[in-house]
Design an enzyme around this catalytic site. Structure first.
Site, PDB file in Angstrom:
ATOM      1  N   ASN A  13       0.875  -1.175   0.000  1.00 44.68           N
ATOM      2  CA  ASN A  13       0.000   0.000   0.000  1.00 44.68           C
ATOM      3  C   ASN A  13       0.910   1.222   0.000  1.00 44.68           C
ATOM      4  O   ASN A  13       1.479   1.569   1.030  1.00 44.68           O
ATOM      5  CB  ASN A  13      -0.888  -0.035   1.256  1.00 44.68           C
ATOM      6  CG  ASN A  13      -1.707   1.231   1.412  1.00 44.68           C
ATOM      7  OD1 ASN A  13      -1.796   2.042   0.486  1.00 44.68           O
ATOM      8  ND2 ASN A  13      -2.304   1.397   2.582  1.00 44.68           N
ATOM      9  N   LYS A  15       0.074   4.230  -0.330  1.00 43.38           N
ATOM     10  CA  LYS A  15      -0.567   5.433   0.243  1.00 43.38           C
ATOM     11  C   LYS A  15      -0.287   6.628  -0.677  1.00 43.38           C
ATOM     12  O   LYS A  15      -0.216   6.459  -1.885  1.00 43.38           O
ATOM     13  CB  LYS A  15      -0.074   5.658   1.676  1.00 43.38           C
ATOM     14  CG  LYS A  15      -0.210   4.392   2.528  1.00 43.38           C
ATOM     15  CD  LYS A  15      -0.029   4.634   3.989  1.00 43.38           C
ATOM     16  CE  LYS A  15      -0.202   3.304   4.727  1.00 43.38           C
ATOM     17  NZ  LYS A  15      -0.235   3.450   6.156  1.00 43.38           N
ATOM     18  N   HIS A 104      -9.674   1.656   4.223  1.00 39.60           N
ATOM     19  CA  HIS A 104      -8.457   1.776   5.031  1.00 39.60           C
ATOM     20  C   HIS A 104      -8.718   2.761   6.173  1.00 39.60           C
ATOM     21  O   HIS A 104      -9.452   3.734   6.003  1.00 39.60           O
ATOM     22  CB  HIS A 104      -7.302   2.253   4.149  1.00 39.60           C
ATOM     23  CG  HIS A 104      -5.979   2.172   4.841  1.00 39.60           C
ATOM     24  ND1 HIS A 104      -5.578   3.115   5.757  1.00 39.60           N
ATOM     25  CD2 HIS A 104      -4.997   1.242   4.790  1.00 39.60           C
ATOM     26  CE1 HIS A 104      -4.391   2.770   6.231  1.00 39.60           C
ATOM     27  NE2 HIS A 104      -4.022   1.633   5.660  1.00 39.60           N
ATOM     28  N   GLU A 106      -7.087   5.093   7.298  1.00 40.51           N
ATOM     29  CA  GLU A 106      -6.764   6.494   6.972  1.00 40.51           C
ATOM     30  C   GLU A 106      -7.895   7.155   6.185  1.00 40.51           C
ATOM     31  O   GLU A 106      -8.137   8.354   6.315  1.00 40.51           O
ATOM     32  CB  GLU A 106      -5.424   6.559   6.222  1.00 40.51           C
ATOM     33  CG  GLU A 106      -4.267   6.281   7.184  1.00 40.51           C
ATOM     34  CD  GLU A 106      -3.043   5.645   6.565  1.00 40.51           C
ATOM     35  OE1 GLU A 106      -2.900   5.666   5.327  1.00 40.51           O
ATOM     36  OE2 GLU A 106      -2.216   5.102   7.333  1.00 40.51           O
ATOM     37  N   GLU A 174      -6.047  -4.705  10.179  1.00 38.09           N
ATOM     38  CA  GLU A 174      -4.999  -3.714  10.439  1.00 38.09           C
ATOM     39  C   GLU A 174      -5.314  -2.938  11.721  1.00 38.09           C
ATOM     40  O   GLU A 174      -6.089  -1.972  11.691  1.00 38.09           O
ATOM     41  CB  GLU A 174      -4.910  -2.714   9.291  1.00 38.09           C
ATOM     42  CG  GLU A 174      -4.566  -3.321   7.952  1.00 38.09           C
ATOM     43  CD  GLU A 174      -3.904  -2.284   7.054  1.00 38.09           C
ATOM     44  OE1 GLU A 174      -2.765  -2.531   6.644  1.00 38.09           O
ATOM     45  OE2 GLU A 174      -4.512  -1.244   6.780  1.00 38.09           O
ATOM     46  N   GLY A 180       2.094   2.220  10.784  1.00 40.28           N
ATOM     47  CA  GLY A 180       3.125   3.253  10.712  1.00 40.28           C
ATOM     48  C   GLY A 180       3.798   3.555  12.036  1.00 40.28           C
ATOM     49  O   GLY A 180       4.509   4.551  12.161  1.00 40.28           O
ATOM     50  N   SER A 218       2.794  -2.179  10.341  1.00 41.16           N
ATOM     51  CA  SER A 218       4.218  -2.310  10.674  1.00 41.16           C
ATOM     52  C   SER A 218       4.792  -3.688  10.347  1.00 41.16           C
ATOM     53  O   SER A 218       5.666  -4.191  11.060  1.00 41.16           O
ATOM     54  CB  SER A 218       4.470  -1.959  12.145  1.00 41.16           C
ATOM     55  OG  SER A 218       4.148  -0.599  12.379  1.00 41.16           O
TER      56      SER A 218
HETATM   57  P1  PGA Z   1       2.504   0.240   7.603  1.00 43.55           P
HETATM   58  O1  PGA Z   1       1.078   0.498   6.910  1.00 43.55           O
HETATM   59  O2  PGA Z   1       3.013  -1.075   7.076  1.00 43.55           O
HETATM   60  O3  PGA Z   1       3.353   1.406   7.161  1.00 43.55           O
HETATM   61  O4  PGA Z   1       2.272   0.198   9.072  1.00 43.55           O
HETATM   62  C1  PGA Z   1       0.174  -0.554   6.674  1.00 43.55           C
HETATM   63  C2  PGA Z   1      -1.099  -0.008   6.077  1.00 43.55           C
HETATM   64  O5  PGA Z   1      -1.555   1.062   6.513  1.00 43.55           O
HETATM   65  O6  PGA Z   1      -1.677  -0.617   5.159  1.00 43.55           O
END
Ligand code: PGA
Length: 256
Positions: A13, A15, A104, A106, A174, A180, A218
């Site tokens: 992803n 983003k 997601h 976000e 998630e 993150g 992560s």
């Molecule tokens: P990350 O993000 O691996 O940077 O924690 C995962 C995601 O939000 O899909």
């Protein structure tokens, strides 16, 4: 009923990262996966990179003829219309994507997307022939309150419909507090959540046993092997560690 093995999916992803100059990472991934084509097929491992809308077409062109699939990160629920700035599932598919991330955390946070929005987008993705990666996950406060499984179960029940099958939908668990942050749940917690989600899927859809459940938050080359060895973890949704070809490829290797 015979229990078929679920193919693993490692999905990146990106983003809101990536310019045309970053297509070199996609080219490196695509070429490396091309070299590993037979091994990937024999092991039942798939890989995808979900990029910003602006890169889908170029990424799909770069990955053409290789085992790497390309995905988008959102879609509108309507086919077309007066929705300035939005992009339909048909457009995402037309640009060359095979996957689309939906719901997601976000997007839930930045655009107030609800489970019902996700459900409408899921129907749109299916209509366009895309495989949706539907994200669910609890906040830290919800986990601390002992409500993690109840929260994600509800997200799943409200986001999915009875037309979900193993080909058109993938789930990504998630935990919001792991995205993150460099923090991850321990393997027992992951096993408990994936087991709980599996039970909801069995209840909701005929192919509930076959629908894949990815872990995200992560995930990195250093912890991918341990996380992927948990039962009912069928792959990963990788944010930060998917931006560089070498770390993404290490995670794909860990799935083999
Ligand atoms: P990350 O993000 O691996 O940077 O924690 C995962 C995601 O939000 O899909």
């Amino acid at each position: 009923m015979t229990r078929m093995r679920r193919n693993r999916l490692i999905a990146g992803n990106w983003k809101m990262h990536g310019l045309r100059s970053d297509l070199v990472e996609i080219e490196t991934v695509a070429r490396a996966l091309g070299d590993r084509r037979e091994h990937l097929a024999a092991a039942g491992v798939e890989a995808a990179l979900c990029v910003p809308f602006t890169l889908i077409a170029a990424a799909a062109e770069t990955a053409r003829g290789t085992p790497l699939a390309v995905g988008g990160q959102d879609c509108h629920h309507e086919r077309a219309g007066a929705h300035t700035g939005d992009v339909s599932a048909e457009m995402v598919a037309d640009a060359g994507a095979r996957f689309v991330i939906l719901g997601h955390s976000e997007r839930r946070r930045d655009h107030r997307e609800t489970n019902l929005d996700v459900r409408a987008k899921l129907a749109a993705a299916r209509r366009a022939g895309l495989t949706a990666i539907v994200c669910v996950g609890e906040t830290e406060a919800e986990r601390d309150a002992g409500a993690a499984l109840a929260v994600v179960s509800r997200q799943l029940r409200e986001s999915l419909d009875d037309r979900v099958d193993a080909a058109n939908t993938v789930i990504a668990y998630e935990p919001v507090w792991a995205i993150g942050t460099g923090r991850t749940p321990d393997v027992e917690q992951i096993a408990e959540m994936h087991g709980g989600l599996r039970a909801v899927l069995r209840d909701l859809c005929e192919e509930g046993e076959q629908v894949r459940i990815l872990y995200g938050g992560s995930m990195k080359p250093g912890n991918a092997g341990a996380i992927l060895s948990v039962g009912d973890v069928d792959g990963g949704l990788i944010g930060g560690a998917s931006l560089q070809a070498d770390s993404f490829l290490s995670i794909v290797e860990a799935a083999l």
